[in-house]
Every structure is written in structure tokens, then in C-alpha cells.
Scaffold this motif. Structure first.
Motif: not given
Length: 200
Positions: A15-20, A22-23, A26, A68, A71-72
Motif C-alpha cells: 500500500t505504501r509503495n502504491r501511494a509512493a 502514484f505521488a 503525479d 493513477l 484514482a485521481r
């Protein structure tokens, strides 16, 4: 060997990797000159993970872009599905259509290179892409409820063409058209197509 449960939650590190990722994506899409410049290697490096982790999570660049973008876009989709006026389902179609198109335009202005990358992703027709079919179906169904509109299917295509990412990028980027001017011009176009003789 026990198979993992289909409903099991992703591991915290995943989950952390996915958020990182995506960020990082972006930020790279925001700063790039063209979306083609953004590579999987760039994204992995910016996120601080290995390329294998990135490919394992999304399959390929198209998969990452699609995930991505979805999600956005989720807050907008939620507002359309169950939110208050003017986007929510309780809004009359003649008011909801311009509000929806304005929201789509603003999303693409805020995410110009991501939206452009999505439209360029894959090898098939952009008009058969899931995201395009979603918006076209929603618009067509609303337009068919407006008396002034003779052909909801074609009108939905025409209105979506006015919010294509390549056009938005050209106007906002190459031509430096101000955001509010683009919103006003789109609202005027929508109004001409759907309000004439509608009684609203």
C-alpha cells in the motif's frame, strides 16, 4: 501451499509503495514538457522503489497510467454517482450536463499531462477505451432526457471532443488560453446545444 484469500487486504508495504508510486508519477507528469518523457524507470526512481516493484504492481506503463487516472478521478465519479447538486443525480439533466463537462474540463486542466498520457495509452481507438465509454454513456443518457437535444449519442461525442486532453493541452499550453476563458467558452457551447427550446 495455502492460497492467499481473494479478499485479503494488500500488505502495508504494498500500500505504501502504491501511494509512493502514484505521488511520484503525479509529480513527474506535472513537471514534464510532454508525457512521453515520463518513463517507468523515472517513476520507480522518484518513488524510491525498484522497477520490478513497479511492473509487478501495474504490469506496464499503460496499466500505471490507467490506475493513477482512475484514482485521481474517483472523487469526481463519486460526486456524480451520489453527490449533491450540481453534479449529483438529483440535478435536472439540463443543469447537470454543463456542470459535469465543466468538472471534466477542470480535471483535465489540473492533470493535463496525465490526461494526455491516458488518451495516448494503448494501441486501440481512444473511443473504445473504458473511461471514454463511461463518460459518453453518462452524457448520452442525460442528453436523451433534454427535449432540445435531437441526437443524444452524437451530441455526447461532440461535447466530449471539446474536453479532449490534446485540445486542452493545446489551448492551455501552446495558446496560453486562460482557465476561466476555457470554462466560459465550454459553458457557452453546452448552453447552445442543450438549452435552446428546452424550457429551462
Amino acid at each position: 501451499m495455502t492460497e492467499p484469500s481473494a479478499g485479503r487486504r494488500p500488505r502495508k508495504d504494498a500500500t505504501r509503495n502504491r501511494a509512493a508510486l502514484f505521488a511520484a508519477a503525479d509529480e513527474l507528469f506535472l513537471r514534464c514538457a510532454t508525457p512521453e518523457e515520463v518513463t517507468m524507470a523515472d517513476i520507480a526512481t522518484a518513488a524510491g522503489v525498484g522497477k520490478a516493484t513497479l511492473f509487478r504492481a501495474f504490469g506496464d506503463r499503460t496499466g500505471l497510467i490507467q490506475a493513477l487516472h482512475a484514482a485521481r478521478m474517483e472523487p469526481l465519479r463519486a460526486a456524480i454517482a451520489e453527490g449533491p447538486p450540481p453534479l449529483g443525480p438529483q440535478t435536472p439533466p439540463a443543469q447537470r450536463v454543463p456542470a459535469l463537462l465543466d468538472a471534466v474540463l477542470c480535471f483535465k486542466l489540473d492533470n493535463r499531462h496525465l490526461a494526455l498520457a491516458l488518451e495516448q495509452a494503448g494501441s486501440g481507438s481512444p473511443y473504445s477505451a473504458e473511461h471514454y465509454e463511461h463518460w459518453h454513456t453518462l452524457l448520452r443518457e442525460l442528453l436523451e432526457q433534454i427535449p432540445a437535444v435531437d441526437d443524444g449519442d452524437f451530441t455526447a461525442h461532440a461535447l466530449l471532443a471539446a474536453t479532449r486532453a490534446d485540445l486542452v493541452e493545446y489551448l492551455a499550453g501552446a495558446k496560453d488560453v486562460p482557465r476561466e476563458r476555457m470554462r466560459t467558452q465550454l459553458a457557452s457551447l453546452v448552453g447552445q446545444l442543450i438549452t435552446r427550446g428546452s424550457g429551462t
